[in-house]
Design a protein around this motif. Structure first.
Motif, short mmCIF file in Angstrom:
data_model
loop_
_atom_site.label_atom_id
_atom_site.label_comp_id
_atom_site.label_asym_id
_atom_site.label_seq_id
_atom_site.Cartn_x
_atom_site.Cartn_y
_atom_site.Cartn_z
N LEU A 43 -26.59 -26.03 3.38
CA LEU A 43 -26.59 -24.96 2.38
C LEU A 43 -27.37 -25.41 1.16
O LEU A 43 -27.06 -26.45 0.56
N GLN A 88 -28.49 -24.22 -2.59
CA GLN A 88 -28.21 -23.21 -3.61
C GLN A 88 -29.00 -23.53 -4.88
O GLN A 88 -29.02 -24.69 -5.34
N LYS A 112 -29.83 -22.49 -8.95
CA LYS A 112 -29.33 -21.76 -10.12
C LYS A 112 -30.50 -21.03 -10.72
O LYS A 112 -31.35 -21.64 -11.37
N ARG A 125 -27.01 -8.27 -0.75
CA ARG A 125 -28.00 -9.29 -1.10
C ARG A 125 -29.34 -8.95 -0.45
O ARG A 125 -29.37 -8.49 0.69
N SER A 133 -31.99 -17.38 -3.90
CA SER A 133 -31.00 -18.20 -4.62
C SER A 133 -30.18 -19.07 -3.66
O SER A 133 -29.68 -20.12 -4.06
N THR A 134 -30.07 -18.61 -2.42
CA THR A 134 -29.28 -19.38 -1.45
C THR A 134 -30.03 -19.43 -0.13
O THR A 134 -30.56 -18.41 0.32
N THR A 192 -28.44 -27.45 -5.55
CA THR A 192 -27.35 -28.12 -4.81
C THR A 192 -27.66 -28.07 -3.32
O THR A 192 -28.02 -27.00 -2.80
#
Lengths: 373, 223
Positions: free
Chosen positions: A66, A68, A70, A116, A202-203, A234
């Motif tokens: 994953l 991620q 910001k 999304r 964003s992800t 992250t």
């Protein structure tokens, strides 16, 4: 004389021997079916438990990474997704944009659902949609997402709190690795304009082809995003779960291996002894065949084929009964691959074990054998 | 190629044989004999003189320890086992003293058994097998098991098995030893018809009548 005629003749002769030699056929079937049954109901049950445990671990995402960001982070965009999609160790890569809340168009004050913008692939389906038409932008929702806003699966329309309208065009089947995103509603990305800059995401969720590939793909991602500010990014991996998966798989396999080898060894030994007893009882029969013109190879093939066909039937019977027994007792049923492997291993070992007594039979002096009372 | 008229069908040249390695084991040396085509040759002699052993040597079921065996003028005793088995399947027919039938199979299966060793389809021989069974007066259905028939009938079935491949040589080890005169006559008649078609028959017998009926006789003495 064609090879096909000879082989078919041998198979027919072996089948006839199976039909007429009731005692040896019954003993062989009984012993080998019992061996197959034992393996499937013991080691097979362990294999089934292992498969269930591994499936549970896999559902937790042993193969996922994953990423991620910001806000808009340089490099985390649809181009990054396209690069990952071309990596051999990557099965799927899905990117998500920021969340927008929507409600059912017919019920603006009803429950809210987060939607999304999505890029890449979900469940093997490419996330694309045509330019928005008069009906509005198309939206894909999972059944759980449709339920949130009180709509039937794959139908209806929703309205964003900022006023945009979306038409639900497809019911989305959410794969295990995205189950954490449920209730999932996505707006498939429109094709990128030629020359336009890649749109940020964003992800990013990356699914690798195997738990062992997680480390390699994570290293690759870190390299691709080396320019991104670390505090804005992250990366979470499932390497811990992958290690657990490996340990669980190895432990159960180790405990079953001894049992499987023991049963297979016993099956091979009993096959060899049964065939030896059978050929000793039928010495005169094989002596006659040799005298009448059967080559040594013909004798070996006849006996081996007879054992192979009997063993295949016995193994299929043993495995079939064991699977039915497991199902009736509501116990875990081993994977199809395991059952097939047991049947093939029992058949192959029984046949191989028959070759030695068959060879001894073929090498006996036919004149001496014909004089056996 | 047709063999020269003077070439014997089967010729044993100075052959020797020994069972086992001890001095007391059965042995013989330097035996020569010829077996023409189109004729019955009887091997006679007292028990233990080696009649059956010589028959099985000629039929390539045993290996000689010296000398040579020729079939149609070509040496065959030194061939590898597979080639000898192929010759037995294709050129020889066998009749044993006790019929040696497979009791788990039908009469028809027994008659066509050697087709497997010749690489032929058994089904293709079913018609000929039934004709032979009729010719030899086998009075049992072809789908019956040999265990259900008399000794005389079993030997007739074994004779059909020997004849089914139209062999060049038939070797018969005391084929009439356990038969009633009527069955013996049927069997010998079938062998005679086979020699009339150019084949050779070698028959081991104790029966003076059979020996007298044969075209040639080789008398062996006790060693």
């Amino acid at each position: 004389m064609s090879a096909r005629t000879v082989i078919l003749g041998l198979v027919r002769e072996a089948l006839a021997a199976i039909r007429t030699q009731h005692a040896v056929t019954a003993v062989t079937v009984l012993l080998l079916a019992a061996s197959s049954f034992t393996v499937v109901t013991t080691a097979g049950r362990a294999a089934a438990s292992q498969a269930a445990v591994l499936s549970t671990i896999d559902a937790r995402g042993t193969r996922t990474i994953l990423v991620q960001a910001k806000g808009a982070v340089e490099g985390v965009d649809e181009q990054f997704l396209a690069t990952l999609a071309r990596v051999a160790d990557v099965e799927a890569a899905t990117g998500f944009g920021p969340v927008t809340d929507v409600t059912a168009a017919a019920n603006p004050d009803g429950p809210r659902l987060g939607v999304r913008q999505a890029y890449g692939v979900i469940g093997g389906r490419l996330l694309t949609q045509p330019e928005p038409g008069p009906a509005g932008v198309l939206l894909w929702t999972s059944p759980a997402a449709s339920r949130v806003v009180g709509l039937p699966p794959g139908a209806g329309s929703v309205r964003a709190v900022d006023g945009g309208e979306y038409l639900i065009s497809r019911s989305l089947e959410v794969p295990d690795y995205l189950s954490g995103f449920e209730p999932l509603a996505v707006i498939p990305a429109t094709p990128r304009e030629p020359g336009a800059a890649p749109r940020p995401v964003s992800t990013v969720v990356v699914l690798t082809r195997s738990p062992e590939s997680v480390g390699v793909v994570t290293t690759l991602i870190t390299r691709l995003l080396r320019e991104a500010p670390p505090d804005q990014l992250t990366i979470q991996t499932s390497e811990g779960l992958a290690a657990l998966r490996k340990a669980v798989g190895g432990e159960i396999t180790r405990s079953s291996r001894g049992l499987i080898l023991g049963v297979l060894g016993a099956a091979a030994l009993t096959s060899a002894l049964t065939v030896f007893g059978y050929t000793m009882l039928r010495r005169k029969d094989f002596g006659r065949r040799r005298a009448l013109g059967a080559t040594r190879m013909t004798i070996v093939l006849l006996i081996a084929l007879q054992v192979m066909l009997t063993a295949a039937f016995a193994a299929a019977l043993g495995v079939g009964v064991a699977l039915a027994y497991q199902a009736l007792r509501h116990q875990p049923v081993p994977p199809a691959g395991f059952s097939a492997a047991v049947a093939i291993a029992i058949t192959a070992l029984a046949t191989l074990a028959a070759v030695l007594p068959a060879t001894l039979t073929a090498r006996r002096d036919p004149v001496r054998e014909l004089r056996v009372p | 190629m047709t063999p020269a008229a003077e070439t014997p069908l089967l010729h044993a040249r100075n052959i020797g044989f020994r069972y086992g390695r001890r001095e007391s084991d059965y042995r013989f040396d330097d035996w020569t004999a010829s077996f023409p085509r189109g004729a019955v040759t009887a091997l006679t002699g007292p028990s233990g003189c080696g009649k059956s052993t010589r028959l099985y040597l000629l039929a390539l079921m045993l290996r000689i320890s010296s000398g040579s065996i020729e079939l149609d003028g070509e040496r065959v005793d030194d061939l590898p086992d597979g080639a000898r088995a192929a010759l037995r399947a294709n050129r020889f027919g066998f009749i044993f003293q006790d019929a040696a039938l497979d009791t788990s199979r039908t009469v028809l299966d027994n008659v066509v058994e050697t087709a497997l060793y010749r690489g032929e389809r058994k089904r293709d021989l079913h018609t000929r097998a039934r004709e032979l069974l009729d010719e030899l007066g086998v009075a049992v259905p072809a789908d019956r098991k040999p265990g259900e028939v008399s000794g005389g009938q079993a030997q007739r079935i074994a004779t059909c098995r020997a004849l089914i491949g139209r062999p060049d040589v038939i070797v018969a080890d005391e084929p009439t030893g356990n038969l009633d005169p009527a069955s013996a006559q049927v069997l010998l008649g079938a062998l005679r018809r086979h020699t009339d078609q150019g084949a050779g028959v070698i028959i081991v017998t104790h029966d003076p009548g059979v020996a007298a009926w044969a075209d040639h006789r080789i008398e062996l003495s006790a060693s």
